[in-house]
Design a protein around this motif. Structure first.
Motif, PDB file in Angstrom:
ATOM      1  N   ILE A 327      63.916   9.764 -76.156  1.00 10.32           N
ATOM      2  CA  ILE A 327      64.588   9.183 -76.958  1.00 10.32           C
ATOM      3  C   ILE A 327      66.019   8.683 -76.419  1.00 10.32           C
ATOM      4  O   ILE A 327      66.826   9.348 -76.384  1.00 10.32           O
ATOM      5  N   ASN A 328      66.249   7.423 -75.833  1.00  6.37           N
ATOM      6  CA  ASN A 328      67.433   7.094 -75.268  1.00  6.37           C
ATOM      7  C   ASN A 328      67.880   6.081 -76.054  1.00  6.37           C
ATOM      8  O   ASN A 328      67.461   5.791 -77.016  1.00  6.37           O
ATOM      9  N   SER A 329      69.065   5.673 -75.912  1.00  4.92           N
ATOM     10  CA  SER A 329      69.937   4.716 -76.567  1.00  4.92           C
ATOM     11  C   SER A 329      69.973   3.274 -76.051  1.00  4.92           C
ATOM     12  O   SER A 329      70.765   2.533 -76.276  1.00  4.92           O
ATOM     13  N   CYS A 330      69.006   3.053 -75.068  1.00  2.00           N
ATOM     14  CA  CYS A 330      68.871   1.794 -74.533  1.00  2.00           C
ATOM     15  C   CYS A 330      68.472   0.538 -75.526  1.00  2.00           C
ATOM     16  O   CYS A 330      67.626   0.578 -76.192  1.00  2.00           O
ATOM     17  N   HIS A 331      69.239  -0.492 -75.513  1.00  4.48           N
ATOM     18  CA  HIS A 331      68.987  -1.583 -76.138  1.00  4.48           C
ATOM     19  C   HIS A 331      67.851  -2.549 -75.494  1.00  4.48           C
ATOM     20  O   HIS A 331      68.331  -3.408 -74.946  1.00  4.48           O
ATOM     21  N   THR A 332      66.772  -2.101 -75.695  1.00  4.14           N
ATOM     22  CA  THR A 332      65.551  -2.649 -74.826  1.00  4.14           C
ATOM     23  C   THR A 332      64.361  -2.417 -75.671  1.00  4.14           C
ATOM     24  O   THR A 332      64.189  -1.730 -76.385  1.00  4.14           O
ATOM     25  N   HIS A 333      63.340  -3.126 -75.021  1.00  3.72           N
ATOM     26  CA  HIS A 333      61.877  -2.812 -75.594  1.00  3.72           C
ATOM     27  C   HIS A 333      60.987  -2.873 -74.644  1.00  3.72           C
ATOM     28  O   HIS A 333      60.725  -3.483 -73.523  1.00  3.72           O
ATOM     29  N   CYS A 334      60.020  -1.670 -74.824  1.00  2.46           N
ATOM     30  CA  CYS A 334      59.184  -1.566 -73.884  1.00  2.46           C
ATOM     31  C   CYS A 334      59.593  -1.037 -72.508  1.00  2.46           C
ATOM     32  O   CYS A 334      60.122  -1.831 -71.645  1.00  2.46           O
ATOM     33  N   GLN A 335      59.671   0.251 -72.440  1.00  4.33           N
ATOM     34  CA  GLN A 335      60.208   0.983 -71.029  1.00  4.33           C
ATOM     35  C   GLN A 335      59.103   1.352 -70.179  1.00  4.33           C
ATOM     36  O   GLN A 335      59.521   2.088 -69.027  1.00  4.33           O
ATOM     37  N   THR A 336      57.733   1.654 -70.673  1.00  3.39           N
ATOM     38  CA  THR A 336      56.820   2.005 -69.995  1.00  3.39           C
ATOM     39  C   THR A 336      56.137   1.137 -68.946  1.00  3.39           C
ATOM     40  O   THR A 336      55.536   1.528 -67.630  1.00  3.39           O
ATOM     41  N   THR A 337      56.132  -0.204 -69.244  1.00  2.67           N
ATOM     42  CA  THR A 337      55.526  -1.123 -68.205  1.00  2.67           C
ATOM     43  C   THR A 337      56.169  -1.929 -67.355  1.00  2.67           C
ATOM     44  O   THR A 337      55.670  -2.939 -66.758  1.00  2.67           O
ATOM     45  N   LEU A 338      57.483  -1.624 -67.220  1.00  3.79           N
ATOM     46  CA  LEU A 338      58.213  -2.491 -66.185  1.00  3.79           C
ATOM     47  C   LEU A 338      58.811  -1.407 -65.058  1.00  3.79           C
ATOM     48  O   LEU A 338      59.421  -0.259 -65.479  1.00  3.79           O
ATOM     49  N   ASP A 339      58.227  -1.703 -63.858  1.00  2.00           N
ATOM     50  CA  ASP A 339      58.866  -0.878 -62.845  1.00  2.00           C
ATOM     51  C   ASP A 339      60.389  -0.505 -62.902  1.00  2.00           C
ATOM     52  O   ASP A 339      60.488   0.758 -62.629  1.00  2.00           O
ATOM     53  N   SER A 340      61.240  -1.340 -63.236  1.00  2.00           N
ATOM     54  CA  SER A 340      62.728  -1.093 -63.175  1.00  2.00           C
ATOM     55  C   SER A 340      62.943   0.082 -64.237  1.00  2.00           C
ATOM     56  O   SER A 340      64.060   0.825 -64.042  1.00  2.00           O
ATOM     57  N   LYS A 341      62.208   0.026 -65.553  1.00  2.00           N
ATOM     58  CA  LYS A 341      62.430   1.029 -66.592  1.00  2.00           C
ATOM     59  C   LYS A 341      61.805   2.491 -66.390  1.00  2.00           C
ATOM     60  O   LYS A 341      62.372   3.243 -66.987  1.00  2.00           O
ATOM     61  N   TRP A 342      60.504   2.206 -65.695  1.00  2.00           N
ATOM     62  CA  TRP A 342      59.603   3.202 -65.781  1.00  2.00           C
ATOM     63  C   TRP A 342      60.023   4.277 -64.683  1.00  2.00           C
ATOM     64  O   TRP A 342      60.042   5.675 -64.923  1.00  2.00           O
ATOM     65  N   TYR A 343      60.316   3.744 -63.412  1.00  2.00           N
ATOM     66  CA  TYR A 343      60.524   5.019 -62.378  1.00  2.00           C
ATOM     67  C   TYR A 343      61.621   4.549 -61.361  1.00  2.00           C
ATOM     68  O   TYR A 343      62.371   5.391 -60.653  1.00  2.00           O
ATOM     69  N   GLY A 344      62.221   3.299 -61.479  1.00  2.00           N
ATOM     70  CA  GLY A 344      63.137   2.896 -60.416  1.00  2.00           C
ATOM     71  C   GLY A 344      64.606   3.328 -60.515  1.00  2.00           C
ATOM     72  O   GLY A 344      64.749   4.230 -61.487  1.00  2.00           O
ATOM     73  N   PRO A 345      65.304   3.106 -59.269  1.00  4.35           N
ATOM     74  CA  PRO A 345      66.621   3.882 -59.470  1.00  4.35           C
ATOM     75  C   PRO A 345      67.657   3.186 -60.561  1.00  4.35           C
ATOM     76  O   PRO A 345      68.744   3.992 -60.881  1.00  4.35           O
ATOM     77  N   ALA A 346      67.374   2.322 -61.209  1.00  2.42           N
ATOM     78  CA  ALA A 346      68.110   1.862 -62.241  1.00  2.42           C
ATOM     79  C   ALA A 346      67.643   1.989 -63.549  1.00  2.42           C
ATOM     80  O   ALA A 346      68.277   1.711 -64.744  1.00  2.42           O
ATOM     81  N   ALA A 347      66.444   2.756 -63.584  1.00  2.00           N
ATOM     82  CA  ALA A 347      66.026   3.173 -64.856  1.00  2.00           C
ATOM     83  C   ALA A 347      66.934   4.537 -65.590  1.00  2.00           C
ATOM     84  O   ALA A 347      67.724   5.068 -65.007  1.00  2.00           O
TER      85      ALA A 347
END
Length: 403
Positions: A327-347
């Protein structure tokens, strides 16, 4: 004038995203066999579909099934509109690239890259719950979401999933809600020896009022229920998995919902609870919803109160050792199907782990993961993705009016 701290954060995130160049895989669409005979059809009556990438090597007997999201439709007019698009008809579907948890490259998706990976396409508008036999000749709309789920599962079982060693059901948004609704069904389809878990991304909801104190979205989803499942109703309510602007309480046909919940919950449903269009006809929340730095102090307080309501609801669930939580505080939607949010250095990270690492550790039992980002009282930007925000995001400023 651009806020200096925000500008620096955005610059860093953009640089990281440029450096983290992913290689997504293109996967063809598969039309469900005998879909028409089984009544497993989209809103317009076209056959349902999915995308399937076969597992390789050590992952050949492991199966990851992801349920696509895409909101809901509550009226004949809205469902008719969707029937002319990919969210209501397979005629308009094009193959979606497999990224994030579906990526086939180890460096982007180390725990699931070589599994059999399936994206079940969403075209019914009810989170795969509708099961109405009758078709109104005036509209020719079909409400068969539950049949789509069953037909796809039957086909995957025949293709080898019946022998799965490991299986994971996932989904985001409307697909995340569907993941919760069908988790028990998915478990029951597979051998008792199969390790089965479910991950709901941005689809685990609480029941809460909108910013004006009303239940406008509940009325919207009551219409969804009545349209898709008629009078065969029971209820189910859930809590948001990620901090996004949507909360819903969903009903569906009793045979398609977990009995442990339908026996104690009454019917009703909500979406975009904080500031849905029905509660915000003048659009005073329009910019705040897309850009947290354009929220007024009062809107910021509403965000914060909503976040605290989510945390209280999470605490009420208890700390089952089998449950995972990111449970993070990110103002975002769907974090499992985008490379940058799933595992990338900026995730975003909790306990120095990305969502991809946390899910992998939790699934394989390397370590439990139940973390809430208590370091922020305000929703955070986290990962900047230009495709997810308005073009003026880089020039955003703090706004006192929220306009």
């Amino acid at each position: 004038m651009v806020n200096a701290a925000l500008g620096q954060r955005l610059f860093i995130h953009v640089c990281l995203l440029i450096l983290w160049r992913t290689e997504s895989s293109s996967v063809d669409i598969t039309i469900v066999e005998d879909a028409l005979a089984k009544g497993a059809v989209c809103s317009d009556g076209s056959p349902s579909a999915y995308q399937y990438a076969k597992g390789v090597g050590e992952g050949i007997n492991n199966w990851l099934v992801h349920l696509e999201g895409g909101a809901w439709c509550e009226s004949v007019e809205r469902c008719t509109y969707r029937a002319g698009k990919h969210v209501g008809s397979s005629k308009y579907m094009t193959g979606l690239n497999f990224t994030g948890i579906l990526n086939n490259k180890k460096k982007f998706n180390p725990d699931f890259y070589n599994w059999n990976r399936i994206l079940v396409r969403y075209c019914d508008g009810s989170s795969f719950t509708g099961d109405v036999e009758e078709v109104d000749p005036a509209t020719m709309l079909h409400f068969r979401g539950a049949r789509i789920f069953r037909a796809v599962m039957e086909e995957l079982l025949a293709k080898g999933m019946e022998n799965a060693s490991n299986a994971l059901l996932t989904g985001c948004s409307a697909g995340g809600l569907a993941t919760i609704l069908h988790c028990d069904n998915f478990r029951n389809l597979l051998p008792s020896s199969t390790k089965v878990k479910c991950v709901s991304d941005a689809g685990y909801f609480i029941h809460a009022k909108d910013y004006a104190g009303g239940n406008s979205s509940a009325d919207f989803f009551q219409q969804v229920v009545e349209l898709h499942v008629l009078s065969q109703l029971t209820g189910l309510s859930f809590l948001i998995f990620n901090l996004i602007i949507s909360v819903t309480r969903l009903q569906g046909s009793a045979k398609n919902l977990p009995p442990w919940c339908t026996s104690i919950m009454k019917p009703s449903l909500i979406e975009n609870i904080m500031a849905p269009k029905r509660a915000d006809p003048c659009g005073s929340w329009k910019f705040c919803k897309f850009n947290i730095y354009k929220c007024s102090p009062a809107q910021a307080k509403t965000w914060q109160d909503f976040r605290q309501a989510i945390i209280r609801a999470l605490a009420a669930l208890g700390r089952s050792s089998s449950r995972g939580m990111f449970i993070n505080s990110c103002h975002t939607h769907c974090q499992t199907t985008l490379d940058s949010k799933w595992y990338g250095p900026a995730a975003s990270r909790l306990m120095n782990k990305t969502i991809g690492e946390a899910v992998g550790d939790w699934y394989y039992g390397r370590s439990g993961f139940q973390q809430i980002d208590h370091g922020h009282d305000w929703p955070q930007l986290c990962v900047f993705d230009p495709s997810e925000h308005p073009k003026d995001y880089l020039s955003c400023t703090h706004s006192s009016s929220g306009q």
